[in-house]
Design a protein around this motif. Structure first.
Motif, PDB file in Angstrom:
ATOM      1  N   ILE A 130       0.928  -1.025   0.115  1.00  0.00           N
ATOM      2  CA  ILE A 130      -0.034   0.020  -0.052  1.00  0.00           C
ATOM      3  C   ILE A 130       0.802   1.315  -0.035  1.00  0.00           C
ATOM      4  CG2 ILE A 130      -1.821   1.341   1.380  1.00  0.00           C
ATOM      5  CD1 ILE A 130      -2.820  -1.247   0.222  1.00  0.00           C
ATOM      6  N   VAL A 180      -2.691   0.867  -4.510  1.00  0.00           N
ATOM      7  CA  VAL A 180      -2.230  -0.566  -4.287  1.00  0.00           C
ATOM      8  C   VAL A 180      -1.020  -0.692  -5.105  1.00  0.00           C
ATOM      9  CG1 VAL A 180      -2.799  -2.797  -4.435  1.00  0.00           C
ATOM     10  CG2 VAL A 180      -4.275  -1.445  -3.649  1.00  0.00           C
ATOM     11  N   LEU A 188      -4.745  -8.913  -1.103  1.00  0.00           N
ATOM     12  CA  LEU A 188      -5.430  -7.725  -0.610  1.00  0.00           C
ATOM     13  C   LEU A 188      -6.636  -7.815  -1.119  1.00  0.00           C
ATOM     14  CD1 LEU A 188      -2.520  -5.003  -1.755  1.00  0.00           C
ATOM     15  CD2 LEU A 188      -3.461  -5.467   0.457  1.00  0.00           C
ATOM     16  N   PRO A 190     -10.269  -4.945  -1.621  1.00  0.00           N
ATOM     17  CA  PRO A 190     -10.586  -3.612  -1.361  1.00  0.00           C
ATOM     18  C   PRO A 190     -11.812  -3.351  -0.190  1.00  0.00           C
ATOM     19  CG  PRO A 190     -11.728  -4.463  -3.314  1.00  0.00           C
ATOM     20  CD  PRO A 190     -10.598  -5.500  -2.697  1.00  0.00           C
ATOM     21  N   ARG A 210      -8.339   4.812  -3.310  1.00  0.00           N
ATOM     22  CA  ARG A 210      -9.192   3.797  -2.550  1.00  0.00           C
ATOM     23  C   ARG A 210      -9.047   4.301  -1.066  1.00  0.00           C
ATOM     24  NH1 ARG A 210      -7.902  -2.167  -3.171  1.00  0.00           N
ATOM     25  NH2 ARG A 210      -9.054  -1.536  -4.757  1.00  0.00           N
ATOM     26  N   SER A 213      -8.379  -0.610   2.766  1.00  0.00           N
ATOM     27  CA  SER A 213      -7.892  -1.833   2.146  1.00  0.00           C
ATOM     28  C   SER A 213      -7.795  -2.861   3.173  1.00  0.00           C
ATOM     29  CB  SER A 213      -6.568  -1.656   1.441  1.00  0.00           C
ATOM     30  OG  SER A 213      -6.835  -1.206   0.333  1.00  0.00           O
TER      31      SER A 213
END
Lengths: 495, 119
Positions: A130, A180, A188, A190, A210, A213
């Motif tokens: 991230i 990401v 991972l 969302p 985003r 996460s």
């Protein structure tokens, strides 16, 4: 294990787990370490922390600089869950290296940060793939007209394991976005995206933005990464907090009730392993029609493989229904790989069963049952099983392609028997052999005389026995003597 | 040319027919019985050999058993024919009873082995 014992064992296991559930709802423990920036920051998160305490967690609140903000003691985890609610540098006991070690040791973490985050936060987030931005998001349409940096997002893109369907509507958010780094990372997930009209820094805008996460690690530890501290704060979680929508008549944020409280609860329940935890119990394989589990089968055997899946919902283990449970038999590469259908559902478990036709290559295989649904725990059960080749008496016999050879061999036998019967019926007794032979030879000689007189003379001239024998045999037959004695006499005469 | 071809074919045809009539006339019945048995084994062996050429030799043991059964039975029957042919009386040890006994023993052994090898 016999079936009755097997059922009793599973029942006892379930009883033990259900008894434990009355004490704590999380499966991985109830010790929470909440790390805040300064000791007074804890007052901003009372709703959150009281909620945790109400669900049975043992919450220890420390400030970031405190010496007792430790995750490990003498090599063992002193906390089961970590709650990071600060932007200050992470040092000592909660340095990024320790947090990663903590997650590798099975600890769950919720990492919340906002604008002004330290480089240690960036390092920590980078470990999970991230990349945090550093500009507060603003949104002209899905925002609060009284506070420019507050946006509202209802784009919950989490799998239903994390946030149940219909539980979260609009979430107020004041903070930063993240991207990401590796889009093909299968771990991972969302959770919350911003609306297309959100603007962060220059390179992060629109739908790629985003907000929250999550990661379900390979060892089934869970980590959530949130770019806002306010989304978990008391102010946004208050029941009567409203967004003052900028342009409700043109769409955008609505003035409805916010779902921050529900969002925080769902996210924390998932992160701290209070729900969506799946386990596989009672794997079993046996021959079709048999009951015993063997560790060696034969090629082209037909076996049945069973496994039971249970899902933890916070209070009890329940049946986990899925259609992505996969069975595979692998020896360097998978020879058999297919889905396992649901066979039986009880109140506490779902039994999956599949019929497997073993491959015709022998060796040591790994029977594996895997299930990787997004948001649920990874399920992987592996077992080594040998598959042996045919024994010498197990090969297929009487093949249709060899039918001519079978017919030929057995017809030779039948012909031999028929021939022997005919031969023996031709000469019933030994005494009559010479007589019959003599008669035949007499007939033959008569025929020869009739047809080929010259040849007979030639034959007679060449070999005395052929000419002498018929006459002598005829004489012997007339006198009723055995042919053997006649032969001896002939030999004596010839010798 | 035509007449000589006709004549040669006629000659060969007459040679075959005279051979056949001489055989029918001069061969004892027991030898003819053996000859029928031999012809049957010959056809069986040829049929199995043609089949293995066409269909491949997958159960090779079955082919060997069937074909070997034909060949060995043929050999035993020829041996019986030699030992019971009256024309051979002075030339070899001539004992039809012993020959038939040996023929039976050999065939029993052969078929025992063939059944086991047939798979």
């Amino acid at each position: 294990m016999p079936h009755a014992l097997h059922v009793a064992f599973v029942a006892a296991l379930l009883l033990a787990v259900v008894a434990h559930a009355a004490l704590a709802k999380s499966l991985t423990g109830d010790r929470v370490l909440a790390v805040v920036g300064t000791p007074t920051d804890a007052d901003k998160y009372t709703t959150l922390l009281n909620g945790l305490k109400g669900r049975g967690f043992n919450v220890q609140v420390e400030s970031v600089a405190s010496k007792s903000a430790q995750l490990f003691s003498y090599g063992e985890r002193t906390a089961d869950h970590l709650l990071l609610l600060t932007t200050k540098p992470l040092t000592n006991g909660i340095a990024p290296k320790s947090v990663i070690h903590f997650v590798n040791a099975g600890g769950n973490a919720l990492i919340a940060t906002t604008k002004g985050l330290s480089t240690s936060h960036r390092d920590l987030a980078g470990e999970f793939g991230i990349d945090f931005e550093d500009a507060l998001l603003t949104d002209e349409f899905y925002g609060d007209r009284n506070a420019t940096s507050v946006i509202a997002s209802s784009r919950v893109v989490a799998p239903t394991a994390i946030i149940g369907a219909g539980k979260v509507g609009q979430v107020a958010y004041r903070g930063i976005a993240h991207t990401v780094l590796a889009t093909d990372n299968p771990y991972l997930l969302p959770v919350l995206d911003a609306n297309p009209t959100s603007v962060g820094s220059k390179r992060v805008a629109g739908e790629k933005v985003r907000l929250v996460s999550a990661m379900q690690a390979a060892n089934n530890a869970r980590v959530a990464l949130v770019g806002s501290l306010d989304v978990l704060a008391d102010e946004f979680m208050a029941v009567d907090h409203r967004i003052h929508a900028t342009a409700p008549q043109f769409g955008g944020a609505s003035t409805d009730k916010l779902s921050n409280a529900a969002f925080a609860t769902e996210l924390l329940q998932w992160t701290f392993q209070e729900k969506a935890v799946v386990r596989a119990v009672a794997p079993m394989h046996h021959h079709v029609g048999g009951t015993e589990q063997h560790d060696m089968y034969r090629i082209k055997d037909e076996i049945v493989f069973n496994i039971t899946l249970q899902e933890w919902t916070g209070t009890a283990w329940q049946a986990h229904l899925t259609d992505t449970l996969q069975f595979s038999a692998t020896m360097l590469h998978p020879y058999v790989r297919h889905r396992m259908p649901l066979a039986l559902t009880t109140a506490h478990s779902a039994v999956y069963s599949t019929y497997v036709h073993l491959p015709d290559v022998y060796g040591v295989y790994t029977f594996a049952a895997t299930c990787n649904e997004p948001g649920y725990s990874h399920v992987e059960h592996k077992q080594l099983v040998s598959i042996r080749p045919y024994r010498h008496n197990e090969y297929p016999r009487y093949l249709p392609v060899a039918w001519p050879y079978y017919v030929g061999a057995y017809s030779h036998m039948a012909a031999f028997v028929v021939f022997a019967a005919l031969w023996l019926s031709r000469t019933p007794v030994k005494a009559a052999v010479g007589e019959v032979a003599g008669k035949k030879e007499v007939a033959r000689s008569a025929t020869e005389e009739l047809l080929h007189e010259e040849e007979e003379e030639k034959v007679a001239a060449k070999g005395a026995s052929t000419a002498v024998a018929p006459a002598v045999a005829a004489v012997a037959a007339k006198e009723g003597r055995a042919p053997g004695s006649g032969k001896a006499k002939r030999r004596n005469r010839a010798g | 040319m035509a007449p000589s071809a006709k004549k040669s074919s006629a000659v060969s045809a007459s040679a075959v027919s005279s051979l056949w009539s001489h055989y029918v006339a001069t061969t004892p019945a027991h030898l003819k019985l053996i000859d029928i048995y031999l012809v049957f084994l010959l056809y069986s062996g040829i049929a199995q050999f043609v089949y293995v050429l066409l269909a491949g030799s997958y159960p090779f043991n079955a082919f060997l058993a069937g074909f070997g059964s034909a060949v060995a039975s043929f050999v035993f029957a020829v041996s019986l024919r030699m030992r019971s042919n009256p024309e051979n009386k002075g030339k070899i040890i001539w004992n039809p009873q012993q020959a038939f006994g040996e023929f039976v023993i050999c065939n029993v052994l052969l078929h025992f082995i063939v059944i086991h090898f047939l798979g």
